[in-house]
Enzyme design. Structure first.
Site, PDB file in Angstrom:
ATOM      1  N   TYR A 121       1.349  -1.116  -0.319  1.00  0.00           N
ATOM      2  CA  TYR A 121       0.198  -0.059   0.106  1.00  0.00           C
ATOM      3  C   TYR A 121       0.843   1.563   0.086  1.00  0.00           C
ATOM      4  O   TYR A 121       0.364   1.830   0.310  1.00  0.00           O
ATOM      5  CB  TYR A 121      -0.774   0.186   1.283  1.00  0.00           C
ATOM      6  CG  TYR A 121      -1.618   0.801   0.824  1.00  0.00           C
ATOM      7  CD1 TYR A 121      -3.161   0.644   0.113  1.00  0.00           C
ATOM      8  CD2 TYR A 121      -2.705   1.568   1.902  1.00  0.00           C
ATOM      9  CE1 TYR A 121      -4.190   1.461  -0.128  1.00  0.00           C
ATOM     10  CE2 TYR A 121      -4.311   2.085   1.824  1.00  0.00           C
ATOM     11  CZ  TYR A 121      -4.967   1.758   0.310  1.00  0.00           C
ATOM     12  OH  TYR A 121      -5.279   2.579   0.725  1.00  0.00           O
TER      13      TYR A 121
ATOM     14  N   LYS B 115      -3.090   8.439   3.363  1.00  0.00           N
ATOM     15  CA  LYS B 115      -4.636   7.574   4.074  1.00  0.00           C
ATOM     16  C   LYS B 115      -4.180   8.909   5.861  1.00  0.00           C
ATOM     17  O   LYS B 115      -5.226   8.919   6.137  1.00  0.00           O
ATOM     18  CB  LYS B 115      -5.107   6.520   4.092  1.00  0.00           C
ATOM     19  CG  LYS B 115      -5.584   6.469   2.731  1.00  0.00           C
ATOM     20  CD  LYS B 115      -6.506   6.468   2.169  1.00  0.00           C
ATOM     21  CE  LYS B 115      -7.356   5.767   0.949  1.00  0.00           C
ATOM     22  NZ  LYS B 115      -8.515   6.787   0.554  1.00  0.00           N
TER      23      LYS B 115
END
Length: 255
Positions: free
Chosen positions: A154, A161
């Site tokens: 990720y 995020k």
């Protein structure tokens, strides 16, 4: 639940998207919606808009272009004169920023990921604040993926995020005085277009299969869409600056 609400939904590209589920459920709950898209992707947005219960208008908006954002604000001001709900379903990272090359990603690509996935959240909040205020405050909801830990592949999207979660809290503080609620839904992994960018997505599937006490269907976006609609409604008036996990319970489990 959303009868008479005027809601702007960003990020609808395919029927598999959380944003599409949100738009469909919002319409079924009585809301009037408008969608946004931009560039080549707007053709996908316009095509999938025809599959909603009522085909909504699609406006072009690139969140990195202040003039385009201002044009959408002006359109909604003329159209509705207010905005009851805003859904931020926007995220992007160049290929070098995800997929397992975290330490080699150049700043230019990191900056793109942060601008689109993080900075756009408070930027849209500021742009649409007057319309939200005109509705009595309204609700601003963004889509998140738990950023309290490092996930395989990720990479910089995970960092973006984490920034989004902080940005949500600060945006909630800034817009709270006008009565606007600002929250995030941290969804479990779903087979959306965004997920296709993540090399090794199957590792997320395996984790959720093993650890979700409620179970988790990676093809079912409706639970997350329902959670978004709940936040868009008037039923959670005292909730802001919050990250609500809709992930089958994985976030609360240990080993």
């Amino acid at each position: 639940m959303l009868a008479g609400k005027k809601i702007l939904v960003t990020g609808v590209l395919t029927e598999a998207s959380i944003a599409f589920a949100t738009a469909r459920l919002a319409q079924e709950a009585g809301a009037e919606i408008v969608l946004t898209g931009f560039g080549k992707g707007i053709r996908l947005t316009r095509r999938v808009a025809t599959r909603l219960p009522t085909e909504p208008d699609v406006l072009e908006m690139d969140v990195s272009d202040p003039d385009m954002v201002a044009a959408v604000v002006a359109d909604l001001d003329d159209r509705w004169g207010k905005l009851d709900g805003l859904v931020h379903a926007i995220g992007f990272a160049p290929n070098s920023a995800i997929g397992g090359t975290f330490m080699e990603t150049p700043w230019e690509d990191v900056a793109t990921a942060m601008q689109i996935s993080t900075y756009s959240f408070p930027a849209l909040g500021a742009a649409f604040a007057p319309l939200l205020k005109a509705s009595g405050g309204g609700s601003y909801v963004g889509l998140d993926f738990d950023a309290t830990v490092a996930w395989p592949s990720y990479d910089w999207m995970g960092v973006a995020k984490a920034g989004l979660e902080a940005a949500c809290r600060y945006t909630a503080r800034e817009l709270g005085a006008q009565g606007t609620r600002v929250n995030l839904i941290a969804a479990g992994p779903l087979k959306t277009m965004a997920a296709r960018q993540i090399e090794g997505f199957s590792q997320f599937e395996d984790t959720w299969d093993d650890r979700a006490p409620l179970g988790w269907d990676i093809t079912d976006t409706e639970p997350v869409g329902r959670a978004v609609c709940a936040l868009l409604s008037d039923w959670m008036p005292g909730v802001t600056g919050e990250i609500i996990h809709c992930d089958g319970g994985v976030h609360a489990m240990g080993v």
